[in-house]
Design an enzyme around this catalytic site. Structure first.
Site, PDB file in Angstrom:
ATOM      1  N   LEU A 109       0.973  -0.920   0.037  1.00 33.42           N
ATOM      2  CA  LEU A 109      -0.198  -0.049   0.135  1.00 33.42           C
ATOM      3  C   LEU A 109       0.954   0.935   0.422  1.00 33.42           C
ATOM      4  O   LEU A 109       2.149   1.058   0.502  1.00 33.42           O
ATOM      5  CB  LEU A 109      -0.472  -0.039   1.531  1.00 33.42           C
ATOM      6  CG  LEU A 109      -1.886  -0.919   1.761  1.00 33.42           C
ATOM      7  CD1 LEU A 109      -2.308  -1.004   2.924  1.00 33.42           C
ATOM      8  CD2 LEU A 109      -3.120  -0.905   0.359  1.00 33.42           C
ATOM      9  N   ASP A 110       0.798   2.200  -0.901  1.00 33.39           N
ATOM     10  CA  ASP A 110       1.271   3.187  -1.169  1.00 33.39           C
ATOM     11  C   ASP A 110       1.793   4.076   0.694  1.00 33.39           C
ATOM     12  O   ASP A 110       0.378   3.803   1.553  1.00 33.39           O
ATOM     13  CB  ASP A 110       0.897   3.940  -2.064  1.00 33.39           C
ATOM     14  CG  ASP A 110       0.299   4.978  -1.778  1.00 33.39           C
ATOM     15  OD1 ASP A 110      -0.834   5.974  -1.029  1.00 33.39           O
ATOM     16  OD2 ASP A 110      -0.495   5.233  -2.781  1.00 33.39           O
ATOM     17  N   VAL A 111       2.211   5.100   0.306  1.00 32.17           N
ATOM     18  CA  VAL A 111       2.644   5.709   1.795  1.00 32.17           C
ATOM     19  C   VAL A 111       1.410   6.055   2.775  1.00 32.17           C
ATOM     20  O   VAL A 111       1.240   5.829   3.681  1.00 32.17           O
ATOM     21  CB  VAL A 111       3.490   6.652   2.251  1.00 32.17           C
ATOM     22  CG1 VAL A 111       3.551   8.202   1.079  1.00 32.17           C
ATOM     23  CG2 VAL A 111       4.346   7.108   3.357  1.00 32.17           C
ATOM     24  N   ASN A 112       0.628   6.855   1.722  1.00 31.61           N
ATOM     25  CA  ASN A 112      -0.530   7.375   1.943  1.00 31.61           C
ATOM     26  C   ASN A 112      -2.161   7.222   1.994  1.00 31.61           C
ATOM     27  O   ASN A 112      -2.932   7.520   2.361  1.00 31.61           O
ATOM     28  CB  ASN A 112      -1.062   8.685   0.420  1.00 31.61           C
ATOM     29  CG  ASN A 112       0.281   9.759   1.064  1.00 31.61           C
ATOM     30  OD1 ASN A 112       0.948   9.931   1.745  1.00 31.61           O
ATOM     31  ND2 ASN A 112       0.941  10.656  -0.365  1.00 31.61           N
ATOM     32  N   THR A 113      -1.735   5.534   1.735  1.00 27.51           N
ATOM     33  CA  THR A 113      -2.832   5.027   2.020  1.00 27.51           C
ATOM     34  C   THR A 113      -2.502   3.804   3.258  1.00 27.51           C
ATOM     35  O   THR A 113      -1.826   3.520   3.401  1.00 27.51           O
ATOM     36  CB  THR A 113      -3.180   4.107   0.861  1.00 27.51           C
ATOM     37  OG1 THR A 113      -2.936   4.365  -0.186  1.00 27.51           O
ATOM     38  CG2 THR A 113      -4.096   2.394   0.652  1.00 27.51           C
TER      39      THR A 113
END
EC number: 5.4.99.22
Length: 291
Positions: A109-113
């Site tokens: 999952l990307d850092v902002n998810t």
């Protein structure tokens, strides 16, 4: 019976199969003193010595290993990497420590998810769950900022062209909100980098919040705090294994831990009972003496 080296190492939790293949190709793995090649087969015997980067590692027969799976609630701001050179927090920081194995993330999952991220000790299971050919559903709750009309929803369902190929949501369901801030639940059957965000951006809509709420039929556990984890039980673990055509497990670490906690609780109850009986006898004896 001999097995492919990468399968043995993946099953033992030393990385996903793709990661293992990469380190074998890089010449970082040796078997009984000889540099291994991709496709080599090994038979697990007491004298087998496999090293990664010169370090002797532990491998066992498939039947001896218990497949473990964690459900982790990834907060925003954590990276899906084992070590960050800048010292930023990673999803591995809070996980329980293991002996003779390691946790492997099922996708990223990307850092902002934020939301559900699965981890397992079985690299083969991780590899199969991630592989697009398995078409395992991932569901996301997404808050979008911008005007969303029927034409845009139709494009997102039928498919839009991204820089790495066409993509589409399998399902899109409106789940609330007013004006230009609206929530949708969407599903995908692959895990390309930032795919949910890029799909919405392709139709001129920005994502302001993104939460993964389900992987296959495993939901983000209710009541699990951000940064918290829980271990899946045998039925849930076997659901994931059967989903990707792996043989079911016959035992679970969860059951073992529950049994240990139950035994400890019983021991405490017995100790409390004995203490009460002894204390009661002393008080009784004391009253008789005073009488």
């Amino acid at each position: 019976m001999s097995e492919k080296l990468q399968k043995v190492l993946a099953r033992a939790g030393h990385g996903s199969r793709r990661e293992i293949e990469s380190i074998i190709e890089a010449g970082r793995v040796s078997v009984d003193g000889k540099i291994a090649k991709l496709g080599d087969r090994v038979e697990i015997t007491p004298g087998l010595k496999i090293r990664i980067d010169g370090h002797l590692i532990s491998v066992r027969e498939s039947a001896e290993q218990i497949c473990r799976v964690l459900a982790y609630y990834k907060p925003e701001g954590e990276l899906c990497t084992r070590n960050d050179p800048e010292g930023r927090p990673t999803v591995f920081d809070r996980l329980p420590k293991l002996r003779g194995a390691r946790w492997i993330a099922v996708g990223r999952l990307d850092v902002n998810t934020c939301g559900l991220l699965l981890f397992t000790t079985d690299g083969e299971l991780a590899n199969r769950l991630m592989h697009p050919s398995r078409e395992v559903e991932r569901e996301y709750a997404v808050r979008v900022f911008g005007q969303v009309d029927d034409a845009k929803l139709r494009d997102l369902s039928r498919g839009v062209q991204l820089e790495d190929g066409p993509a589409a949501f399998k399902t899109i369901k409106f789940s609330g909100g007013e004006g230009i801030n609206q929530w949708y639940n969407v599903t995908l059957t692959e895990g390309r980098n930032r795919e949910v965000r890029r799909l919405w951006e392709a139709v001129g809509v920005q994502v302001s919040r993104l939460i993964r709420v389900r992987y296959g039929d495993i939901p983000l556990p209710k009541g699990l705090p951000r940064g918290g984890w829980t271990e899946l039980d045998l039925a849930q673990t076997n659901y994931l294994r059967e989903l990707v055509e792996l043989p079911p497990e016959t035992s679970s670490k969860v059951a073992v831990e529950k049994d240990r906690r139950r035994m400890k609780a019983n021991q405490i109850r017995r100790a409390v009972k004995r203490h009460s009986q002894v204390s009661g006898g002393r008080r009784s004896g004391g009253r008789n003496n005073n009488g």
